[in-house]
Design an enzyme around this catalytic site. Structure first.
Site, short mmCIF file in Angstrom:
data_model
loop_
_atom_site.label_atom_id
_atom_site.label_comp_id
_atom_site.label_asym_id
_atom_site.label_seq_id
_atom_site.Cartn_x
_atom_site.Cartn_y
_atom_site.Cartn_z
N ILE B 11 0.83 -1.21 0.00
CA ILE B 11 0.00 0.00 0.00
C ILE B 11 0.87 1.26 0.00
O ILE B 11 0.51 2.27 -0.62
CB ILE B 11 -0.99 -0.01 1.19
CG1 ILE B 11 -2.08 1.06 1.01
CG2 ILE B 11 -0.30 0.20 2.54
CD1 ILE B 11 -3.06 0.75 -0.08
N LYS B 87 -5.84 2.82 7.31
CA LYS B 87 -7.01 2.13 7.84
C LYS B 87 -6.73 0.65 7.97
O LYS B 87 -5.96 0.13 7.16
CB LYS B 87 -8.24 2.38 6.97
CG LYS B 87 -8.10 2.21 5.48
CD LYS B 87 -7.91 0.90 4.83
CE LYS B 87 -8.63 -0.31 5.23
NZ LYS B 87 -8.39 -1.45 4.26
#
Lengths: 301, 301
Positions: B11, B87
Site C-alpha cells: 500500500i 485504515k
C-alpha cells in the site's frame, strides 16, 4: 420514584426486586415480561402496553439479555422515560451510541450500570491506586456457568457474550480503579465446538495487566484482582467486595451493589444527567476482534 | 512538509509514495521499514533511529499492518510528531482511544485516514442523501484476496481483520454518507477452518441496511453500494469513485483518494486539529462480537 422492571428473570428477581423493595426512594410500579412476574405487582406482557397504560412511571429498568434490550430501551426513551440498562449495556457498541444520542436529544437519563463497580472495595481501591505506580495486575475470574446461568442457552448464542458476561464485571472494576487506561495486546478465546461464544478467555493488556476468565470452575468460585504497585500489593476479593492493602483488610462502604445502582439512578435523574461508560465493553469487543480462537470440548448444560 | 513513511509494503508503494511525490505540499524525507525501501530516499530500519536522526520531519505516516502499528504511533507522538494512520487505525478500539488522548495532551495532529471516503463519488452521495428518506441500502464488496494481499498471511491472523480489511472501506463510505447512524443487528461470518479471521461476512443493520463481503471473488471485482430512497435510487460503483443518481452518472471531484488524504493532513496540521472517526471500526468490532461463526473450507494463498 416509580420504576417499571422489564425482563423478569434470575437477575431481576435475585437483585433488582429486593433492591427496589428495600429503597425508600423507589417503588416497583409494574413489570414487563413474557413469562416472569412479581407477586402483587401489575404485570404487562409487552412494553408498548405498559408505556400506554402507565404514563405515571418515569423510569424503566431493563434486565433482559443484551440482544433484545435495544428495542426496549429505544421504545422507552421515545416514550419519554429514563432508562437503566443492566450490564452489558447492549449487544453492540453502535447501538449504545445510538441510545446515548437519543437520550441526549430528549433530555432523558440513560444509565449504563456496572454493578461490580458498586462493590464495597472498589472506591477504596480506586482512591489508593490513584497516586501509585502499578507494576503488574492480574484478574482471576472463574465461576460455574451452570450455577449462575442454569440452562440459559442465550449466553452461548451470538451476542450472549459467553464468559465475558461475568468477565465484563471484572473489566468494569479494572477500568474504574486503574489510574490510566490500558488496551488489549492479545487474547486467547476458547470456544466449545458446539457454541458461538467463548467459555474461557485469557487476555493480555498493556502495562503487564492480564486476565484469566473461565466459566467451567466447579466448587469454590473465584473473583479476584491482584495488583502490584511501588507501594505494595492491593487485592480485591469476592468480586470487589473485600479490599486488602498489603494483605490487610480495609473497611468498605456499607452499601450493596444493586441498592447502590438505584441510589445512583436517583442522583442522575435528579441532576438530569446520563452515565454511559463503554470502556469495559470496548475491551470485550477488542478481545472478540483480536483474540485467537481455540476450539475446545463441547459444552452442554 | 516533510513526512516519514513507515511500513514500506504494497500500500505504501502503490499509493502513498506516488501521492506524496505528486503533491507540491509534501516531501518524502525518509522511510522506516525492516525490508522495504524507496529508491533515492533515506531508509531507516527502525523508528527510534529515525526519530533520533531526523528531528526535522514533523509528520509520520504509518502503513504497516494494524497489530504492530500502535507502538509506532505512540513512539512518534511521544517524540512530538504528527501522525497519519492507514485504515483501520489500530488492532483495537482502546488503543486508538489511547492515541487520541496522547495526541490531544501533546497538541499534535492524529489523523485516522479512511481512503475510501475520499473516493470521487462520496461527497456527492452524502450531499444528495442528506434530505432523503432511505428505504433500503445494500453493500456488495467482493474481491480476490490473492490479488490484493498476495501471500500476506497476517490478514488471516488475529487482528488482521480478514475480509473486513476491504469491508471496512465500504463501512467507511456508508458511515460517511448516511444521514443517520445505523447499528448491526446480526451477522454471519465465514471462517476458513485453518484461519483466524473471516473470509466472508454478511451483515444486517437497522434501517434495512445490509452488506455482503467476500474475499473469494475471482474475475471482475465488485465494490458497489446501492441505496433506495423516496426520491429514487443512488448507486456508488468502483469503490465510491462513480456516483449514479437515478441511473445517471454524476460528475465527481478531480482528486484521487490518497492525494486527498495528504491534502487533508496538510489542513489538519495547519489548523492544529485531529480527525479520528471510529464508526467504521466499531461496526467491525460489533460484527466480530455479535456475528454467528460458520466454519468453511480451508484457505491457502
Amino acid at each position: 420514584m416509580k420504576v417499571a422492571l422489564a425482563g423478569i428473570g434470575k437477575i431481576a428477581l435475585d437483585q433488582h426486586v429486593p433492591s427496589i423493595a428495600a429503597s425508600p426512594d423507589w417503588e416497583l410500579a409494574c413489570t414487563v415480561s413474557r413469562s416472569g412476574r412479581v407477586d402483587g405487582v401489575e404485570a404487562f406482557a409487552d412494553l408498548p402496553a405498559m408505556l400506554e397504560a402507565r404514563p405515571d412511571v418515569p423510569v424503566v429498568s431493563l434486565c433482559m439479555p443484551p440482544v433484545p434490550r435495544y428495542a426496549y430501551a429505544e421504545a422507552a426513551l421515545l416514550a419519554g422515560r429514563h432508562v437503566m440498562l443492566e450490564k452489558p449495556p447492549g449487544a453492540t457498541l453502535a447501538e449504545v451510541h445510538a441510545l446515548q444520542t437519543l437520550a441526549a436529544a430528549r433530555g432523558l437519563t440513560l444509565f449504563a450500570t456496572w454493578h461490580s463497580r458498586m462493590a464495597k472495595g472498589v472506591p477504596g481501591a480506586k482512591a489508593w491506586l490513584a497516586d501509585k505506580t502499578i507494576t503488574r495486575a492480574h484478574i482471576t475470574w472463574r465461576e460455574d456457568v451452570r450455577k449462575w446461568h442454569p440452562g440459559q442457552d442465550w449466553v452461548f448464542e451470538p451476542g450472549g457474550m459467553g464468559v465475558f458476561d461475568p468477565g465484563i464485571n471484572a473489566l468494569s472494576i479494572l477500568t474504574e480503579i486503574l489510574p490510566r487506561p490500558v488496551h488489549l495486546t492479545g487474547a486467547e478465546l476458547e470456544f466449545p465446538e458446539n457454541r458461538q461464544t467463548p467459555i474461557a478467555a485469557r487476555l493480555q493488556f498493556t502495562g503487564a495487566v492480564s486476565a484469566d476468565f473461565d466459566w467451567r470452575q466447579e466448587g469454590p468460585q473465584t473473583w479476584d484482582i491482584d495488583i502490584e504497585t511501588d507501594a505494595g500489593p492491593l487485592a480485591l476479593r469476592h468480586g470487589g467486595n473485600l479490599l486488602l492493602i498489603d494483605g490487610e483488610p480495609v473497611e468498605g462502604g456499607p452499601e450493596a451493589e444493586y441498592p447502590a445502582l438505584y441510589a445512583r439512578m436517583t442522583e442522575l435523574v435528579s441532576a438530569g444527567r446520563s452515565e454511559v461508560d463503554l470502556a469495559p465493553m470496548v475491551h470485550v469487543a477488542d478481545a472478540m476482534t483480536l483474540g485467537r480462537r481455540i476450539v475446545t470440548d463441547p459444552f452442554d448444560f
